[in-house]
Scaffold this motif. Structure first.
Motif, PDB file in Angstrom:
ATOM      1  N   THR A   1     -47.642  26.962   7.426  1.00 59.75           N
ATOM      2  CA  THR A   1     -48.478  27.966   8.079  1.00 59.75           C
ATOM      3  C   THR A   1     -47.841  28.389   9.404  1.00 59.75           C
ATOM      4  N   ILE A   2     -48.185  29.595   9.842  1.00 56.96           N
ATOM      5  CA  ILE A   2     -47.570  30.136  11.058  1.00 56.96           C
ATOM      6  C   ILE A   2     -47.821  29.214  12.259  1.00 56.96           C
ATOM      7  N   GLY A   3     -49.029  28.701  12.360  1.00 60.73           N
ATOM      8  CA  GLY A   3     -49.367  27.823  13.484  1.00 60.73           C
ATOM      9  C   GLY A   3     -48.521  26.558  13.510  1.00 60.73           C
ATOM     10  N   ARG A   4     -48.423  25.881  12.365  1.00 64.83           N
ATOM     11  CA  ARG A   4     -47.614  24.651  12.299  1.00 64.83           C
ATOM     12  C   ARG A   4     -46.128  24.960  12.436  1.00 64.83           C
ATOM     13  N   ALA A   5     -45.701  26.089  11.886  1.00 68.93           N
ATOM     14  CA  ALA A   5     -44.295  26.481  12.000  1.00 68.93           C
ATOM     15  C   ALA A   5     -43.930  26.717  13.467  1.00 68.93           C
ATOM     16  N   PHE A   6     -44.850  27.386  14.189  1.00 66.84           N
ATOM     17  CA  PHE A   6     -44.615  27.630  15.616  1.00 66.84           C
ATOM     18  C   PHE A   6     -44.562  26.316  16.389  1.00 66.84           C
ATOM     19  N   LYS A   7     -45.503  25.410  16.095  1.00 69.65           N
ATOM     20  CA  LYS A   7     -45.520  24.113  16.781  1.00 69.65           C
ATOM     21  C   LYS A   7     -44.246  23.329  16.497  1.00 69.65           C
ATOM     22  N   ALA A   8     -43.831  23.302  15.241  1.00 66.96           N
ATOM     23  CA  ALA A   8     -42.627  22.559  14.873  1.00 66.96           C
ATOM     24  C   ALA A   8     -41.403  23.141  15.568  1.00 66.96           C
ATOM     25  N   ALA A   9     -41.286  24.480  15.540  1.00 63.87           N
ATOM     26  CA  ALA A   9     -40.133  25.135  16.160  1.00 63.87           C
ATOM     27  C   ALA A   9     -40.109  24.899  17.669  1.00 63.87           C
ATOM     28  N   MET A  10     -41.286  24.963  18.297  1.00 59.18           N
ATOM     29  CA  MET A  10     -41.349  24.750  19.739  1.00 59.18           C
ATOM     30  C   MET A  10     -41.015  23.303  20.105  1.00 59.18           C
ATOM     31  N   LEU A  11     -41.468  22.346  19.288  1.00 60.64           N
ATOM     32  CA  LEU A  11     -41.126  20.949  19.556  1.00 60.64           C
ATOM     33  C   LEU A  11     -39.618  20.731  19.447  1.00 60.64           C
ATOM     34  N   VAL A  12     -38.998  21.372  18.452  1.00 65.59           N
ATOM     35  CA  VAL A  12     -37.536  21.293  18.334  1.00 65.59           C
ATOM     36  C   VAL A  12     -36.885  21.897  19.576  1.00 65.59           C
ATOM     37  N   GLY A  13     -37.372  23.078  19.987  1.00 64.36           N
ATOM     38  CA  GLY A  13     -36.819  23.726  21.169  1.00 64.36           C
ATOM     39  C   GLY A  13     -37.019  22.903  22.429  1.00 64.36           C
ATOM     40  N   ILE A  14     -38.235  22.351  22.600  1.00 68.48           N
ATOM     41  CA  ILE A  14     -38.525  21.513  23.773  1.00 68.48           C
ATOM     42  C   ILE A  14     -37.647  20.264  23.760  1.00 68.48           C
ATOM     43  N   GLY A  15     -37.460  19.705  22.567  1.00 69.39           N
ATOM     44  CA  GLY A  15     -36.577  18.547  22.452  1.00 69.39           C
ATOM     45  C   GLY A  15     -35.164  18.873  22.880  1.00 69.39           C
ATOM     46  N   PHE A  16     -34.663  20.032  22.427  1.00 70.49           N
ATOM     47  CA  PHE A  16     -33.315  20.450  22.821  1.00 70.49           C
ATOM     48  C   PHE A  16     -33.228  20.709  24.321  1.00 70.49           C
ATOM     49  N   VAL A  17     -34.267  21.335  24.884  1.00 70.54           N
ATOM     50  CA  VAL A  17     -34.283  21.572  26.325  1.00 70.54           C
ATOM     51  C   VAL A  17     -34.246  20.239  27.080  1.00 70.54           C
ATOM     52  N   GLY A  18     -35.081  19.293  26.628  1.00 71.19           N
ATOM     53  CA  GLY A  18     -35.120  17.978  27.276  1.00 71.19           C
ATOM     54  C   GLY A  18     -33.797  17.247  27.172  1.00 71.19           C
ATOM     55  N   ILE A  19     -33.224  17.250  25.974  1.00 69.48           N
ATOM     56  CA  ILE A  19     -31.931  16.594  25.777  1.00 69.48           C
ATOM     57  C   ILE A  19     -30.869  17.250  26.649  1.00 69.48           C
ATOM     58  N   SER A  20     -30.874  18.593  26.666  1.00 75.10           N
ATOM     59  CA  SER A  20     -29.891  19.327  27.464  1.00 75.10           C
ATOM     60  C   SER A  20     -30.038  19.020  28.947  1.00 75.10           C
ATOM     61  N   LEU A  21     -31.286  18.967  29.426  1.00 70.71           N
ATOM     62  CA  LEU A  21     -31.520  18.674  30.845  1.00 70.71           C
ATOM     63  C   LEU A  21     -31.023  17.285  31.218  1.00 70.71           C
ATOM     64  N   ILE A  22     -31.292  16.320  30.346  1.00 69.01           N
ATOM     65  CA  ILE A  22     -30.915  14.940  30.663  1.00 69.01           C
ATOM     66  C   ILE A  22     -29.406  14.752  30.555  1.00 69.01           C
ATOM     67  N   ILE A  23     -28.794  15.364  29.536  1.00 67.33           N
ATOM     68  CA  ILE A  23     -27.335  15.275  29.425  1.00 67.33           C
ATOM     69  C   ILE A  23     -26.680  15.988  30.602  1.00 67.33           C
ATOM     70  N   THR A  24     -27.249  17.133  31.008  1.00 64.20           N
ATOM     71  CA  THR A  24     -26.725  17.836  32.183  1.00 64.20           C
ATOM     72  C   THR A  24     -26.851  16.969  33.430  1.00 64.20           C
ATOM     73  N   LEU A  25     -27.995  16.278  33.553  1.00 67.51           N
ATOM     74  CA  LEU A  25     -28.182  15.349  34.673  1.00 67.51           C
ATOM     75  C   LEU A  25     -27.092  14.287  34.665  1.00 67.51           C
ATOM     76  N   LEU A  26     -26.806  13.755  33.469  1.00 70.15           N
ATOM     77  CA  LEU A  26     -25.767  12.735  33.359  1.00 70.15           C
ATOM     78  C   LEU A  26     -24.405  13.307  33.735  1.00 70.15           C
TER      79      LEU A  26
END
Length: 420
Positions: free
Chosen positions: A30-55
């Motif tokens: 469903t569009i709602g779950r698809a949006f949530k899943a995609a955003m969690l993937v994006g947020i995960g990538f943002v978080g990983i990128s921020l922490i790796i950049t910090l390192l």
């Protein structure tokens, strides 16, 4: 090229959610779950990128200080994987290589040669940098493109073969890691583990994070290991006491936060994976499929990250003592975990075994980098890439973390040199 560059410039944190959102809709989420899943993937990538950049931003000055403090005089310098990525995406082979990789992946899926759907488009540069160096030598788009495709196929097969073990050990379902930087080193990790198993005193050393924590309590936990390693690296860099303590806390924070960001990404990925699994099983009941992911998901493991940090001073020592080496490890020093991340499950996540493997891999990378520096420098000129401010345009170049710096990339470059 403009369309490709536009997509790439979005970065993984935007590009991957868009891809996953479209995939989720295709798999009847469903569009709602698809949006949530995609955003969690994006947020995960943002978080990983921020922490790796910090390192990277924390370890970069430490690495530069070590180079300066020990007055390392070597004639080939490592400008970092961003420069290698710019070279990979900056040569005329790009439209042919990208289209070829996607088409070849579809054909291999249809023929049941692979289980992996490689949507990790950003990391296509790892294959294309090998092609870029070959193009700089042969001036042939077709030879360079063919080399990039061969590199891709071999790594795809390694990704398939290693997926079950990696999924089990890292608790990641339905994914594989056809990453051209690290996958090629897995056979070496397996071979080294086989040798270690036949050395009585060495095979009995238990140095996985669980054993270390059990033996040393809080002093063996990832946050403590990170803090200790950060402090030691700060001392080696000659930092003052305040900077040493700051680096210790920062590295400890990375050891704790990076796995949590991976968990966020995996939560979103799980929604899509479950839907994809149900959808594909209805249409292909006897087949299994994997989604290709970036090795960044694997470096969050404490054994991988801690060993990568220990490899920073080790790489500098190796650069000095190895006869014939001309490559100075520099910008990529903070990214060394990527080289052996996929080896970790086959080494029982044992930090001693990982460290030994890291030494072997780094030795190969330094000699390969020295050998291909001429082609790498020429490819950088052809791609007109911007170098970091602290690297001269007249210096020879070769990076540590990238497809061309692997034994497979080197072999393809050597074979292609006969057509130069």
């Amino acid at each position: 090229m403009e369309m490709i560059n536009w997509v790439i410039n979005l970065g993984p944190s935007v590009m991957m959610p868009i891809i996953f959102f479209i995939m989720a809709l295709c798999f009847r989420v469903t569009i709602g779950r698809a949006f949530k899943a995609a955003m969690l993937v994006g947020i995960g990538f943002v978080g990983i990128s921020l922490i790796i950049t910090l390192l990277l931003e924390s370890m970069g000055p430490a690495a530069e200080a070590m180079v300066s403090r020990f007055d390392l005089q070597l004639t080939v310098i490592d400008p970092g994987w961003p420069v290698a990525a710019a070279i990979g995406w900056g040569t005329p082979i790009v439209p042919f290589a990208v289209a070829g990789i996607i088409l070849l992946n579809i054909i291999l899926l249809f023929l049941k040669v692979t289980k992996t759907v490689n949507i990790d488009i950003f990391n296509f540069w790892v294959f294309m940098v090998t092609g870029a160096l070959i193009y700089s030598m042969t001036d042939s788009i077709w030879i360079a493109t063919l080399a990039a495709l061969i590199h891709f196929v071999i790594v795809l097969i390694i990704g398939d073969l290693t997926a079950p073990r990696i999924q089990s050990d890292f608790n990641l379902k339905g994914v594989s890691f056809p990453h051209g930087t690290t996958a090629v080193f897995v056979p070496f990790g397996i071979a080294i583990n086989w040798i270690i198993e036949r050395i009585p005193w060495l095979r009995d050393v238990k140095a996985d994070p669980e054993s270390i924590t059990k033996k040393f309590g809080v002093f063996g936990e990832p946050l403590t290991l990170g803090a200790i390693i950060g402090v030691l690296l700060g001392i080696l860099a000659g930092f003052d006491i305040g900077s040493v303590m700051t680096l210790g806390v920062t590295v400890g924070a990375v050891m704790v936060l990076l796995p949590k960001m991976v968990d966020v990404l995996v939560e979103g990925l799980s929604i899509i994976r479950e839907a994809a699994e149900a959808f594909l099983k209805r249409r292909f009941p006897n087949r299994e499929f994997y989604i290709a992911m970036d090795t960044a998901l694997l470096i969050a493991h404490p054994a991988v990250l801690a060993t990568g940090l220990l490899m920073i001073p080790t790489a500098l020592v190796l650069a000095v003592i190895l006869p014939g080496n001309r490559l100075l490890p520099f910008t990529d020093l903070a990214s060394l975990s990527f080289l052996f991340a996929m080896c970790s499950p086959f080494l029982k996540h044992n930090m001693v075994r990982l460290y030994i493997t890291g030494i072997v891999i780094m030795t190969m990378v330094l000699y390969i980098g020295t050998d291909i520096s001429g082609a790498f420098t020429e490819a950088a000129k052809l791609a007109n890439v911007a170098l970091p401010d602290n690297i001269s345009n007249t210096t020879e170049l070769a990076n540590l973390v990238g497809g061309a710096s692997t034994p497979l990339g080197w072999l393809l470059i050597k074979i292609a040199s006969f057509f130069a």
